[in-house]
Design a protein around this motif. Structure first.
Motif, short mmCIF file in Angstrom:
data_model
loop_
_atom_site.label_atom_id
_atom_site.label_comp_id
_atom_site.label_asym_id
_atom_site.label_seq_id
_atom_site.Cartn_x
_atom_site.Cartn_y
_atom_site.Cartn_z
N ILE A 183 33.42 44.98 11.29
CA ILE A 183 34.14 44.74 10.04
C ILE A 183 34.56 46.05 9.40
CG2 ILE A 183 33.95 43.77 7.73
CD1 ILE A 183 34.11 41.65 9.90
N GLN A 184 33.65 47.01 9.36
CA GLN A 184 33.96 48.30 8.76
C GLN A 184 35.09 49.01 9.49
OE1 GLN A 184 30.60 50.92 8.60
NE2 GLN A 184 31.64 52.45 7.36
N ALA A 185 35.14 48.86 10.81
CA ALA A 185 36.21 49.48 11.59
C ALA A 185 37.57 48.90 11.21
CB ALA A 185 35.94 49.28 13.08
N HIS A 186 37.64 47.59 11.00
CA HIS A 186 38.90 46.97 10.59
C HIS A 186 39.32 47.47 9.21
CE1 HIS A 186 38.16 44.27 13.97
NE2 HIS A 186 39.36 43.74 13.79
N VAL A 187 38.38 47.56 8.29
CA VAL A 187 38.70 48.03 6.94
C VAL A 187 39.27 49.45 6.99
CG1 VAL A 187 37.72 48.60 4.69
CG2 VAL A 187 36.98 46.53 5.87
N GLY A 217 48.48 49.33 5.39
CA GLY A 217 48.90 47.94 5.23
C GLY A 217 48.14 47.04 6.18
N VAL A 218 48.49 45.74 6.14
CA VAL A 218 47.78 44.72 6.91
C VAL A 218 48.79 43.95 7.75
CG1 VAL A 218 46.24 42.73 6.79
CG2 VAL A 218 46.10 44.52 5.05
N PRO A 219 48.53 43.74 9.05
CA PRO A 219 49.44 42.94 9.88
C PRO A 219 49.26 41.44 9.59
CG PRO A 219 47.55 43.61 11.17
CD PRO A 219 47.39 44.27 9.82
N ASP A 220 50.12 40.67 10.18
CA ASP A 220 50.02 39.21 10.02
C ASP A 220 48.91 38.62 10.90
OD1 ASP A 220 52.14 39.20 8.24
OD2 ASP A 220 53.62 38.96 9.84
N MET A 262 36.52 38.24 6.36
CA MET A 262 37.26 39.49 6.21
C MET A 262 38.76 39.26 6.33
SD MET A 262 38.96 42.09 8.00
CE MET A 262 38.48 41.83 9.69
N ALA A 263 39.18 38.44 7.31
CA ALA A 263 40.60 38.17 7.51
C ALA A 263 41.20 37.45 6.29
CB ALA A 263 40.80 37.33 8.77
N GLU A 264 40.46 36.52 5.70
CA GLU A 264 40.94 35.83 4.51
C GLU A 264 41.08 36.78 3.33
OE1 GLU A 264 38.16 32.72 3.93
OE2 GLU A 264 38.99 31.43 5.51
N HIS A 265 40.19 37.75 3.23
CA HIS A 265 40.28 38.73 2.14
C HIS A 265 41.57 39.54 2.24
CE1 HIS A 265 38.83 41.62 -0.87
NE2 HIS A 265 39.31 42.56 -0.07
N TYR A 266 41.99 39.87 3.47
CA TYR A 266 43.20 40.67 3.67
C TYR A 266 44.44 39.81 3.91
CZ TYR A 266 40.49 44.97 3.84
OH TYR A 266 39.70 46.03 3.51
N ALA A 320 43.66 44.80 -3.75
CA ALA A 320 43.26 45.76 -4.78
C ALA A 320 41.95 46.45 -4.43
CB ALA A 320 43.14 45.05 -6.13
N ALA A 321 41.03 45.74 -3.83
CA ALA A 321 39.72 46.31 -3.47
C ALA A 321 39.47 46.05 -1.99
CB ALA A 321 38.61 45.69 -4.30
N PRO A 322 38.89 47.01 -1.28
CA PRO A 322 38.58 46.78 0.15
C PRO A 322 37.47 45.76 0.33
CG PRO A 322 37.64 48.86 -0.57
CD PRO A 322 38.47 48.35 -1.72
N PHE A 323 37.48 45.14 1.48
CA PHE A 323 36.45 44.14 1.78
C PHE A 323 35.13 44.84 2.11
CE2 PHE A 323 34.11 41.60 4.91
CZ PHE A 323 33.96 40.41 4.21
N GLU A 324 34.06 44.32 1.55
CA GLU A 324 32.74 44.85 1.85
C GLU A 324 31.86 43.69 2.30
OE1 GLU A 324 29.23 47.73 0.01
OE2 GLU A 324 30.93 47.12 -1.24
#
Length: 522
Positions: free
Chosen positions: A188-192, A200-203, A232-236, A320-324
């Motif tokens: 998860i941390q690697a994706h963040v 940015g974030v891909p689709d 995590m995916a839902e957050h982004y 606005a805030a990264p996923f943790e």
């Protein structure tokens, strides 16, 4: 070697057999065969030009090609399928089976020809469709097969460092980072970090079917994205579409990116020695930046040009805030008021000893909760096992004293518990020494005089010494306390008569007078 059509063309021009053989570098026999075939088939200039080389060569067929029909052809589709699907299957084993199966009595291929036939079939039938990628639509992720190393600076022990690789297939832009493990937390941390580096974030995210991305207990069950990854995916605001099982071509760009990172990132680091992941990842970032700046071999520009020029603008904005993501544990507080998680120990208030608490493990912090209330927070420890993170506020008073023994603060605090005059005297003792530590032993001896309920006597003695301005020593303080006890009237005793001589010890600060030391000289 000239073709037979060219030989016929020269003969139609009236060139002699010798001249044609010498000019075209062929034998006279070949020229003679061409002349005989032209006479037999009545080939003129117009017919010759309308014929292809294959048609002219067909005029000279001798029938040897028909022998191939006598050979038994293997079941190429079945052979290729078993080679790809059955573990440890080899061409030698397939050829042995081919030799055993010949019900028609036809001729059989030898091993070399069998391998060539199977290879030709595989090359002509193993066709693939090229995937058309769109800018900013997908990001392919995977772990590299090779690993780097991090060495503990104290013990010298080697720990593996696993490389996470993310690739945007349209631009081939690569992001890579090393982690101490391949668990869900690191995944998860690697994706963040990859989203932050890309801006940015891909689709769509396309992982393989690793345990940190999918849950599938049996091969017969459908692939399901695990809860942590899905959260995590839902957050982004992106979707997770794992690649098909045993279909590496579905994420060929990721396989290529991993291969490049193993060659241009991990291989140069093989001889380096790193003592922390921060140091290792700094070098990884430098090598990855060089890889992204390397010019393409089959297209103009480089990965940075393609990504920064067009693909980054097509990505979705970051939240606005990264996923943790937090990992939860249930731990019992040990008698040393610490909880143990991942071989590291974190302190909690000593009143919780023996109770079971909830521990929330984040990427950088650790929080301990009791009844839903946070009672302790620590920075997460990494590296060598058995490390402690202890907050002095969690310690009992006795342990706190043991932790701060032999410091100026400790002596002043202990003296303040006796009284302000004692604290003032102790400070004077420490200030009187050129090296502060030289006053620790005298101060400890002075404070020891407060035992057995004599704190008030010590305070009174310190007040008298401070008032006189005399240098404070252990002996002077002890004698002053004795003098004060001698001055004090005994319980029930009559007060001294007026005009009675005063005790000399009260004036000189000693218990024993000068008469005690005189010797009778005769």
């Amino acid at each position: 070697m000239a073709t037979k059509k060219e030989i016929m063309r020269q003969l139609l021009k009236g060139v002699s057999w010798n001249e044609a053989a010498r000019a075209l570098r062929c034998s006279k026999a070949t020229v003679a065969k061409c002349a005989a075939k032209m006479a037999e088939e009545q080939i003129g200039p117009e017919r010759l030009e309308s014929m292809t080389d294959a048609e002219v060569s067909g005029l000279f067929a001798d029938g040897r090609g028909k022998r191939g029909e006598e050979y038994l052809e293997p079941d190429y589709a079945r052979v290729c399928d078993q080679l790809a699907r059955v573990p440890k299957m080899t061409l030698a084993l397939q050829w042995a089976r081919y030799l055993d199966c010949n019900p028609c009595g036809k001729r059989l291929y030898q091993y070399s020809q069998f391998c060539k036939k199977v290879g030709d079939y595989a090359r002509t039938h193993d066709l693939v469709a090229r995937i058309a990628h769109e800018p900013g639509r997908t990001m392919l992720v995977d772990w590299a097969g090779l690993a780097a190393s991090v060495f503990d600076p104290v013990t010298g022990r080697r720990s593996p460092a696993y490389l996470f690789v993310a690739s945007f297939p349209w631009s081939a832009w690569v992001y890579a980072e090393c982690f101490p493990d391949m668990r869900t937390r690191s995944w998860i941390q690697a994706h963040v970090h990859a989203f932050r580096a890309a801006g940015g974030v891909p689709d769509i995210l396309v992982p393989d079917n690793c345990a940190t991305a999918t849950d599938r207990r049996r091969k017969s069950e459908p692939v399901k994205v695990n809860d942590a990854y899905l959260e995590m995916a839902e957050h982004y605001g992106c979707a997770v579409v794992p690649a098909r099982v045993r279909r590496p071509r579905d994420k060929a760009a990721a396989e290529k990116a991993v291969d490049l990172c193993e060659t241009w990132v991990l291989a140069p680091l093989a001889e380096e020695r790193f003592t922390s992941f921060d140091e290792l990842n700094a070098e990884v970032r430098r090598l990855v930046d060089a890889l992204n700046a390397r010019p393409f071999s089959r297209r103009e520009g480089c990965r940075d040009d393609a990504f920064l020029g067009e693909e980054r603008a097509a990505l979705n904005p970051l939240p606005a805030a990264p996923f943790e993501w937090y990992e939860w544990r249930r731990c019992k507080v040990s008698p040393d008021y610490h909880v143990q998680c991942d071989n590291m120990r974190y302190s909690v208030p000593h009143r919780l000893v023996g109770r079971t608490v909830d521990v929330r493990l984040g990427a950088a912090t650790v929080a301990v909760l009791d009844g839903g209330e946070v009672v302790a927070e620590h920075r997460r420890l990494r590296g060598r096992r058995g490390q402690y993170s202890t907050d002095p506020a969690h310690m009992p008073p006795a342990h706190l004293e043991a932790q701060s023994l032999w410091t100026r603060a400790w002596f002043e605090r202990r003296a303040g518990e006796v009284g302000p005059e004692t604290k003032r005297l102790v400070a004077a003792v420490l200030d009187a020494h050129p090296v502060e530590a030289q006053g620790y032993v005298p101060c400890a001896n002075i404070l020891s005089l407060s035992r057995r309920g004599r704190a008030a006597e010590l305070e009174a003695a310190c007040a008298r010494i401070n008032a006189s301005g005399s240098a404070a020593t252990y002996t002077r303080v002890k004698n002053t306390m004795a003098a004060l006890r001698a001055e004090a009237p005994a319980p029930g005793a009559a007060p001294p008569a007026p005009g009675a001589p005063a005790d000399r010890a009260a004036h000189v600060g000693r218990v024993r007078g000068a008469d005690h030391y005189r010797r009778d000289r005769r």
